[in-house]
Scaffold this motif. Structure first.
Motif, PDB file in Angstrom:
ATOM      1  N   UNK A  24       0.822  -1.214   0.000  1.00 43.14           N
ATOM      2  CA  UNK A  24       0.000   0.000   0.000  1.00 43.14           C
ATOM      3  C   UNK A  24       0.860   1.271   0.000  1.00 43.14           C
ATOM      4  N   UNK A  25       2.134   1.147   0.330  1.00 45.76           N
ATOM      5  CA  UNK A  25       2.997   2.325   0.350  1.00 45.76           C
ATOM      6  C   UNK A  25       3.632   2.614  -1.009  1.00 45.76           C
ATOM      7  N   UNK A  26       3.586   1.643  -1.907  1.00 44.42           N
ATOM      8  CA  UNK A  26       4.301   1.811  -3.172  1.00 44.42           C
ATOM      9  C   UNK A  26       3.374   2.325  -4.272  1.00 44.42           C
ATOM     10  N   UNK A  27       3.998   2.948  -5.237  1.00 46.61           N
ATOM     11  CA  UNK A  27       3.274   3.477  -6.369  1.00 46.61           C
ATOM     12  C   UNK A  27       2.665   2.317  -7.184  1.00 46.61           C
ATOM     13  N   UNK A  28       1.337   2.385  -7.489  1.00 45.70           N
ATOM     14  CA  UNK A  28       0.640   1.271  -8.162  1.00 45.70           C
ATOM     15  C   UNK A  28       1.240   0.935  -9.528  1.00 45.70           C
ATOM     16  N   UNK A  29       1.589   1.970 -10.276  1.00 44.65           N
ATOM     17  CA  UNK A  29       2.121   1.714 -11.630  1.00 44.65           C
ATOM     18  C   UNK A  29       3.448   0.954 -11.514  1.00 44.65           C
ATOM     19  N   UNK A  30       4.233   1.315 -10.497  1.00 43.80           N
ATOM     20  CA  UNK A  30       5.509   0.624 -10.268  1.00 43.80           C
ATOM     21  C   UNK A  30       5.254  -0.851  -9.916  1.00 43.80           C
ATOM     22  N   UNK A  31       4.309  -1.086  -8.968  1.00 43.67           N
ATOM     23  CA  UNK A  31       4.013  -2.469  -8.567  1.00 43.67           C
ATOM     24  C   UNK A  31       3.501  -3.278  -9.751  1.00 43.67           C
ATOM     25  N   UNK A  32       2.650  -2.650 -10.554  1.00 43.73           N
ATOM     26  CA  UNK A  32       2.069  -3.353 -11.698  1.00 43.73           C
ATOM     27  C   UNK A  32       3.159  -3.782 -12.685  1.00 43.73           C
ATOM     28  N   UNK A  33       4.143  -2.900 -12.881  1.00 38.34           N
ATOM     29  CA  UNK A  33       5.240  -3.265 -13.807  1.00 38.34           C
ATOM     30  C   UNK A  33       5.996  -4.481 -13.274  1.00 38.34           C
ATOM     31  N   UNK A  34       6.224  -4.517 -11.962  1.00 34.23           N
ATOM     32  CA  UNK A  34       6.977  -5.642 -11.376  1.00 34.23           C
ATOM     33  C   UNK A  34       6.153  -6.935 -11.424  1.00 34.23           C
ATOM     34  N   UNK A  35       4.865  -6.848 -11.057  1.00 37.49           N
ATOM     35  CA  UNK A  35       3.994  -8.034 -11.095  1.00 37.49           C
ATOM     36  C   UNK A  35       3.900  -8.541 -12.536  1.00 37.49           C
ATOM     37  N   UNK A  36       3.712  -7.621 -13.474  1.00 34.27           N
ATOM     38  CA  UNK A  36       3.546  -8.038 -14.870  1.00 34.27           C
ATOM     39  C   UNK A  36       4.797  -8.752 -15.371  1.00 34.27           C
ATOM     40  N   UNK A  37       5.967  -8.318 -14.899  1.00 30.26           N
ATOM     41  CA  UNK A  37       7.186  -8.998 -15.357  1.00 30.26           C
ATOM     42  C   UNK A  37       7.208 -10.441 -14.828  1.00 30.26           C
ATOM     43  N   UNK A  38       6.737 -10.662 -13.603  1.00 35.25           N
ATOM     44  CA  UNK A  38       6.676 -12.046 -13.068  1.00 35.25           C
ATOM     45  C   UNK A  38       5.607 -12.847 -13.818  1.00 35.25           C
ATOM     46  N   UNK A  39       4.502 -12.193 -14.186  1.00 36.67           N
ATOM     47  CA  UNK A  39       3.434 -12.907 -14.899  1.00 36.67           C
ATOM     48  C   UNK A  39       3.930 -13.364 -16.266  1.00 36.67           C
ATOM     49  N   UNK A  40       4.726 -12.505 -16.915  1.00 40.52           N
ATOM     50  CA  UNK A  40       5.288 -12.924 -18.211  1.00 40.52           C
ATOM     51  C   UNK A  40       6.223 -14.111 -18.005  1.00 40.52           C
ATOM     52  N   UNK A  41       7.062 -14.048 -16.971  1.00 41.43           N
ATOM     53  CA  UNK A  41       8.020 -15.135 -16.724  1.00 41.43           C
ATOM     54  C   UNK A  41       7.329 -16.450 -16.394  1.00 41.43           C
ATOM     55  N   UNK A  42       6.135 -16.366 -15.772  1.00 45.27           N
ATOM     56  CA  UNK A  42       5.446 -17.594 -15.358  1.00 45.27           C
ATOM     57  C   UNK A  42       4.306 -17.923 -16.321  1.00 45.27           C
ATOM     58  N   UNK A  43       4.258 -17.180 -17.426  1.00 41.98           N
ATOM     59  CA  UNK A  43       3.257 -17.480 -18.442  1.00 41.98           C
ATOM     60  C   UNK A  43       1.840 -17.423 -17.887  1.00 41.98           C
ATOM     61  N   UNK A  44       1.578 -16.408 -17.102  1.00 40.49           N
ATOM     62  CA  UNK A  44       0.241 -16.261 -16.496  1.00 40.49           C
ATOM     63  C   UNK A  44      -0.346 -14.968 -17.045  1.00 40.49           C
ATOM     64  N   UNK A  45      -1.642 -15.006 -17.445  1.00 38.49           N
ATOM     65  CA  UNK A  45      -2.133 -13.774 -18.045  1.00 38.49           C
ATOM     66  C   UNK A  45      -3.236 -13.069 -17.262  1.00 38.49           C
ATOM     67  N   UNK A  46      -3.612 -13.604 -16.098  1.00 35.79           N
ATOM     68  CA  UNK A  46      -4.596 -12.874 -15.283  1.00 35.79           C
ATOM     69  C   UNK A  46      -4.061 -12.760 -13.864  1.00 35.79           C
ATOM     70  N   UNK A  47      -4.395 -11.654 -13.192  1.00 31.20           N
ATOM     71  CA  UNK A  47      -3.896 -11.470 -11.826  1.00 31.20           C
ATOM     72  C   UNK A  47      -4.375 -12.593 -10.901  1.00 31.20           C
ATOM     73  N   UNK A  48      -5.668 -13.008 -11.064  1.00 33.72           N
ATOM     74  CA  UNK A  48      -6.195 -14.062 -10.185  1.00 33.72           C
ATOM     75  C   UNK A  48      -5.438 -15.382 -10.366  1.00 33.72           C
ATOM     76  N   UNK A  49      -5.118 -15.697 -11.635  1.00 32.35           N
ATOM     77  CA  UNK A  49      -4.361 -16.937 -11.902  1.00 32.35           C
ATOM     78  C   UNK A  49      -2.975 -16.830 -11.256  1.00 32.35           C
ATOM     79  N   UNK A  50      -2.403 -15.652 -11.385  1.00 33.71           N
ATOM     80  CA  UNK A  50      -1.070 -15.464 -10.791  1.00 33.71           C
ATOM     81  C   UNK A  50      -1.149 -15.584  -9.268  1.00 33.71           C
ATOM     82  N   UNK A  51      -2.244 -15.073  -8.682  1.00 42.98           N
ATOM     83  CA  UNK A  51      -2.415 -15.191  -7.227  1.00 42.98           C
ATOM     84  C   UNK A  51      -2.500 -16.655  -6.815  1.00 42.98           C
TER      85      UNK A  51
END
Ligand SMILES: C[S@@+](CC[C@H](N)C(=O)[O-])C[C@H]1O[C@@H](n2cnc3c(N)ncnc32)[C@H](O)[C@@H]1O
Length: 275
Positions: A24-51
């Motif tokens: 909650x302290x971090x900038x959302x756009x920054x967090x989204x970029x980091x999460x999206x990079x992990x989603x690409x690496x794990x071949x996951x295309x939805x946040x719920x699937x990644x969760x």
């Protein structure tokens, strides 16, 4: 705009509650970029699937926490700032019997080692009175910091980073492209894990260097971190923030600029923050 705010928020809530990273302290756009990079690496295309994947896989949890820590740093980052830090150290050397320095969010150690090298190198600074505490939230980067070994790469020239010192060979043992910080430099620095968001303030520091963390932090949450840092300073202590960072308005009465362009401030007597 994020594709699905609810899913993204669920993911961030999980990370905050279960993995202990204060999203909650971090900038959302920054967090989204980091999460999206992990989603690409794990071949996951939805946040719920990644969760789902994240909650079942310890290694992915570590990988995501790693991805949230941006550890970019260098020796003497922004050399012009360090010339002014040198004169702050000289002033402190005259005024105080012992000098306590804190490199907060120290990454792989090059920032606190720069402080140490400066103290050892400058004849007007009594290094025998200098003690440096260096902290970061990231355990792995702290292990690298304790090792104190750095390598030239295609984009990193360690010798060039050390150029502000007349003879850097005194402070590093060089073996080809590897530079190992000497024991004399390490001896002034002690590393520990500390979270600037959830951790307690420290006390009695004469200089706190807290640079290039706020660029990733949500605007409204910079203040609590800077309050922690401010409370950790002794009266008349100095604060250095990143060259592209700014002090929030509320803190301006607490700090007078020493070198405004270089983002170096001195804590004034009015230590309480008026809200
Ligand atoms: C870009 S580096 C800055 C390193 C160094 N201060 C510099 O300016 O070169 C940011 C560092 O902040 C650390 N960090 C991120 N969140 C933190 C927190 N809540 N508490 C302490 N350190 C944190 C990261 O692990 C990373 O090493």
């Amino acid at each position: 705009m994020r594709p699905d705010d609810d899913e993204f928020d669920r993911l961030l809530d999980y990370v905050e509650a279960e993995l202990g990273f204060a999203t909650s302290y971090y900038d959302d756009a920054y967090l989204d970029r980091r999460v999206s990079s992990r989603m690409r690496r794990t071949d996951t295309d939805e946040y719920d699937r990644y969760l789902d994947l994240l909650s079942d896989d310890d290694r992915e949890q570590d990988a995501l926490l790693d991805a949230f820590s941006v550890n970019v740093t260098s020796f003497f980052r922004n050399p012009e700032v360090w010339e002014e830090v040198r004169s702050v150290l000289r002033t402190l050397s005259v005024e105080r019997d012992r000098i306590r320095l804190w490199s907060a969010a120290c990454s792989d150690g090059r920032e606190p080692y720069s402080l140490s090298m400066l103290a050892l190198d400058d004849p007007e600074v009594d290094d025998g009175n200098v003690a440096i505490t260096a902290t970061d939230i990231d355990r792995e980067i702290l292990s690298a910091a304790r090792r104190g070994v750095y390598e030239n790469t295609r984009t990193t020239d360690i010798g060039e980073q050390l150029a502000p010192l007349d003879e850097y060979e005194e402070y590093v043992e060089r073996d080809g492209d590897r530079f190992a910080v000497t024991d004399a430099v390490k001896d002034l620095v002690s590393f520990e894990r500390h979270d600037l968001i959830n951790g307690d303030p420290k006390s009695d520091f004469d200089l706190v260097v807290c640079r290039n963390l706020f660029i990733y932090i949500d605007t409204e949450h910079k203040l609590p971190i800077l309050e922690t840092v401010s409370e950790s300073l002794s009266e008349g202590g100095y604060l250095v923030i990143g060259k592209t960072e700014t002090l929030p308005e509320l803190l301006k009465p607490v700090f007078e600029p020493v070198a405004r362009r270089l983002r170096i401030y001195k804590k004034t007597d009015s230590t309480s923050i008026q809200k």
